[in-house]
Design a protein around this motif. Structure first.
Motif, PDB file in Angstrom:
ATOM      1  N   GLN A 106     -19.551   3.319  -8.115  1.00 41.45           N
ATOM      2  CA  GLN A 106     -18.262   3.437  -7.438  1.00 41.45           C
ATOM      3  C   GLN A 106     -18.309   4.248  -6.152  1.00 41.45           C
ATOM      4  O   GLN A 106     -17.411   4.145  -5.336  1.00 41.45           O
ATOM      5  N   GLN A 107     -19.331   5.083  -5.984  1.00 44.90           N
ATOM      6  CA  GLN A 107     -19.356   5.913  -4.785  1.00 44.90           C
ATOM      7  C   GLN A 107     -20.771   6.271  -4.358  1.00 44.90           C
ATOM      8  O   GLN A 107     -21.693   6.279  -5.159  1.00 44.90           O
ATOM      9  N   ARG A 125     -16.258   6.188  -1.265  1.00 47.28           N
ATOM     10  CA  ARG A 125     -15.955   5.301  -2.388  1.00 47.28           C
ATOM     11  C   ARG A 125     -16.099   3.830  -1.998  1.00 47.28           C
ATOM     12  O   ARG A 125     -15.791   3.443  -0.879  1.00 47.28           O
ATOM     13  N   ALA A 126     -16.535   3.035  -2.956  1.00 48.29           N
ATOM     14  CA  ALA A 126     -16.648   1.590  -2.762  1.00 48.29           C
ATOM     15  C   ALA A 126     -15.252   0.970  -2.727  1.00 48.29           C
ATOM     16  O   ALA A 126     -14.295   1.520  -3.281  1.00 48.29           O
ATOM     17  N   ALA A 127     -15.154  -0.189  -2.098  1.00 50.41           N
ATOM     18  CA  ALA A 127     -13.892  -0.928  -2.087  1.00 50.41           C
ATOM     19  C   ALA A 127     -13.548  -1.347  -3.519  1.00 50.41           C
ATOM     20  O   ALA A 127     -14.443  -1.504  -4.360  1.00 50.41           O
ATOM     21  N   PRO A 128     -12.289  -1.547  -3.830  1.00 48.59           N
ATOM     22  CA  PRO A 128     -11.908  -1.977  -5.180  1.00 48.59           C
ATOM     23  C   PRO A 128     -12.648  -3.255  -5.592  1.00 48.59           C
ATOM     24  O   PRO A 128     -12.757  -4.200  -4.813  1.00 48.59           O
ATOM     25  N   GLY A 129     -13.198  -3.244  -6.799  1.00 52.89           N
ATOM     26  CA  GLY A 129     -13.915  -4.401  -7.319  1.00 52.89           C
ATOM     27  C   GLY A 129     -15.352  -4.526  -6.848  1.00 52.89           C
ATOM     28  O   GLY A 129     -16.052  -5.458  -7.225  1.00 52.89           O
ATOM     29  N   VAL A 130     -15.810  -3.600  -6.013  1.00 54.17           N
ATOM     30  CA  VAL A 130     -17.176  -3.635  -5.477  1.00 54.17           C
ATOM     31  C   VAL A 130     -17.957  -2.464  -6.054  1.00 54.17           C
ATOM     32  O   VAL A 130     -17.441  -1.360  -6.182  1.00 54.17           O
TER      33      VAL A 130
END
Length: 173
Positions: A106-107, A125-130
Motif C-alpha cells: 500500500q505504500q 501511498r499507492a492509488a486506491p486498488g493498486v
C-alpha cells in the motif's frame, strides 16, 4: 524465498526462508549453514546488503518488520515497523549509507537513520486498488523506481533529503 550474495566474496550468500530465518551459506560448504539469523516471525521477503558496509544488511518480512543486521551479530541491531502490512521489498540507497526504502503493498517508505529511527521520513501511498510490487534505486541519480500491480513503473526523485524531508518526493510518471 530470497537471497543476496556478498559483494566481495561471491561464494558467500544469505538466504531468507519461509520460517523467518536468514541463513548465511557458502558454495564451498553445502552441507551446513555458516550462521543463522533469527528474528522474523514470518517469511523473509527480501534481503539487501549495504553498498557502503558489506557486513551490514536489511531484511523484510511478512511479519510487518524490517530488521537491520550486522553479519557477526546473530540478532538485529535495529527493527523498524510503520504499518501492519507485510513488507515486500527493502533496498539501501546507493548514495547515502543511512538511507533505505521499503514497500509494503500500500505504500512506499523512505527511511533516513540519521534523521529518525522510529518512523520513515517519507511515506507515499499507492492509488486506491493498486499495490506496489517492486522497488529500485537508480544507481547514478537520485531517483527511485516503483512498480505496481497495474504494470506501471513510476519514477520518483528524492530531493534535498536532509532538509524538509517530508516534502522532497517528486512524481515523474
Amino acid at each position: 524465498l530470497c537471497f543476496d550474495f556478498h559483494p566481495s566474496d561471491s561464494s558467500v550468500y544469505l538466504i531468507g526462508t519461509g520460517e523467518g530465518h536468514i541463513h548465511k551459506c557458502s558454495i564451498t560448504n553445502r552441507n551446513h549453514y555458516l550462521e543463522t539469523y533469527q528474528k522474523h516471525f514470518g517469511a523473509v521477503n527480501h534481503i539487501d546488503r549495504s553498498p557502503f558496509y558489506p557486513d551490514v544488511f536489511l531484511s523484510c518480512s511478512y511479519d510487518w518488520t524490517i530488521q537491520l543486521w550486522k553479519e557477526k551479530t546473530l540478532t538485529p541491531i535495529l527493527g523498524f515497523s510503520s504499518s501492519q502490512r507485510s513488507v515486500v521489498t527493502v533496498r539501501w540507497s546507493p548514495h547515502q549509507p543511512d538511507v533505505f526504502a521499503a514497500i509494503n503493498g500500500q505504500q512506499m517508505e523512505i527511511w533516513d537513520l540519521n534523521t529518525n529511527i522510529l518512523n520513515p521520513i517519507i511515506v507515499h501511498r499507492a492509488a486506491p486498488g493498486v499495490e506496489f510490487t517492486s522497488l529500485l534505486f537508480a544507481r547514478a541519480t537520485d531517483y527511485v523506481l516503483v512498480g505496481d500491480s497495474d504494470g506501471e513503473v513510476t519514477v520518483y526523485q528524492l530531493r534535498n533529503l536532509r532538509v524538509d524531508s517530508y516534502s522532497n518526493l517528486t512524481n515523474h510518471t
